[in-house]
Design an enzyme around this catalytic site. Structure first.
Site, short mmCIF file in Angstrom:
data_model
loop_
_atom_site.label_atom_id
_atom_site.label_comp_id
_atom_site.label_asym_id
_atom_site.label_seq_id
_atom_site.Cartn_x
_atom_site.Cartn_y
_atom_site.Cartn_z
N SER A 1 65.33 44.08 32.33
CA SER A 1 66.05 44.95 33.27
C SER A 1 67.25 44.27 33.90
CB SER A 1 65.09 45.37 34.38
OG SER A 1 64.69 44.23 35.14
N ASP B 1 62.37 39.03 37.55
CA ASP B 1 61.00 39.15 37.04
C ASP B 1 60.96 39.22 35.51
OD1 ASP B 1 60.23 39.22 39.72
OD2 ASP B 1 60.29 41.41 39.79
N CYS C 1 58.18 57.29 34.77
CA CYS C 1 59.06 56.45 33.95
C CYS C 1 58.24 55.46 33.13
CB CYS C 1 60.04 55.70 34.84
SG CYS C 1 61.19 54.64 33.93
N GLY D 1 58.17 42.75 32.86
CA GLY D 1 58.09 41.91 34.05
C GLY D 1 57.29 42.52 35.18
N CYS E 1 63.70 53.51 39.86
CA CYS E 1 64.13 52.64 38.76
C CYS E 1 65.47 53.05 38.16
CB CYS E 1 63.06 52.63 37.68
SG CYS E 1 62.71 54.23 36.92
#
Length: 352
Positions: free
Chosen positions: A8, A12, A99, A122, A194
């Site tokens: 992303s 993480d 999601c 993550g 997100c």
């Protein structure tokens, strides 16, 4: 072992990628593009460009191949439309839960087929194999635990997943990123939904549902206190954004037909609390829980509520004490002994 790693641009997923790389695993990184460019441009911000820059820098640094998967249409169909429908009905949707179940570990798993043995991410969560089933366990970091958002995953999805950072608390993970000079080591954690990036949730709602003037009424007295721009901008328990004097005020009821928001002062909110609710659209990991005492979360939070669960004739959760801020459409997620049991959408008993 071949692993597809979802990245992303945050610290993480970067540390998760680094850990898998150290193990010598055959890796490919994937960035899922879920936002519609035209919509993002209209709202004045690109929610994914900065993320993608960090993703590319991290993959280049670790010498891991990267693929960008466009899933905008699937995201709009399975998540955005769901959110808009729920808001119009006066419910409180949880887009991040959808999601994960429908896109990250749904459409993406379908897109890559059987070309990988596992998919890693993550997320702060842990997995445990027990009697031919996969249990979803809480992360060691109670503040960052993300099992609430993963509660709609099925056994068919969980058996393919890896969560490399679920056994680590955030400050140690951040130190590991700095020690290994990962590009995202100093990047702030993302907040909110997100797919929105720097776009605010109210901006997203206004773009799709517009604005419509309505009254804000004190529930106790019936007095009109002000005006709002549409009931779909508010949820039960909300305090911020009301712009009323003499508060704090909390939303305690919504009338979708009249486009009216009802509020109460803090000392009166307990009168409108909720101590029980039904569940629908349930998903159980790995089986329907036994009746009895358990813990429940009604939102992403480190806090658990004590409750009694009754499975028949329809799933019912009875809280030990009334709780404010429980809204229809929210997901209630059940736990026992640090295991996430799954959950479903809240349906409130009929009232006035």
């Amino acid at each position: 072992m071949k692993v597809a790693m979802l990245v992303s641009g945050g610290v993480d997923s970067s540390v998760a990628l680094y850990r898998l790389k150290k193990q010598g695993i055959d890796l490919r990184a994937y960035y899922l593009k879920v936002w519609l460019e035209d919509d993002a441009k209209f709202m004045g911000s690109c929610p994914w460009a900065e993320d993608l820059r960090y993703v590319r820098d991290t993959c280049a640094y670790l010498k891991i191949p990267l693929s960008i998967i466009p899933l905008q249409q699937a995201y709009y169909r399975h998540v955005v439309q769901y959110v808009l429908t729920e808001l119009q009905q006066g419910a409180t949707p949880s887009p991040d839960i959808l999601c994960n179940s429908r896109i990250k570990f749904g459409a993406f798993l379908h897109a890559i087929g059987d070309s990988f043995d596992y998919v890693a991410s993550g997320h702060y969560a842990q997995l445990r194999q027990w009697k031919n089933t996969t249990e979803l366990l809480c992360s060691l970091d109670n503040q960052k635990d993300q099992t609430y958002f993963l509660s709609q995953l099925t056994q068919a999805q969980l058996k393919y997943l890896l969560f490399p950072v679920g056994d680590t608390v955030k400050h140690i993970l951040r130190e590991e990123a700095r020690r290994n000079a990962l590009p995202s080591s100093e990047r702030k954690d993302s907040q909110g939904i997100c797919f929105l990036g720097k776009i605010t949730y109210p901006t997203f709602i206004a773009y799709y549902l517009g604005k419509q003037a309505g009254k804000i009424i004190e529930k106790k007295t019936g007095k009109i206190l002000g005006m709002h721009h549409g009931y779909w901008f508010y949820t039960i328990g909300q305090r911020k954004g009301l712009k009323l004097g003499g508060g704090p005020w909390y939303v305690v009821k919504k009338d979708c037909t009249e486009n009216t928001i009802y509020v109460a002062k803090e000392e009166d909110v307990h009168s409108y609390g909720c101590d029980s609710f039904f569940l629908r659209d349930t998903n159980w990991i790995p089986y329907l829980p036994k009746d009895g005492l358990l813990q429940v979360k009604i939102r992403h939070s480190p806090e658990y509520l004590e409750a009694v669960f009754q499975s028949s004739p329809r799933p019912l959760v009875v809280l030990k004490k009334p709780e404010r801020g429980i809204a229809p459409g929210q997901y209630a997620v059940l736990y026992r002994n640090q295991a996430c049991l799954g959950g479903g959408k809240i349906v409130l008993p009929l009232s006035e």
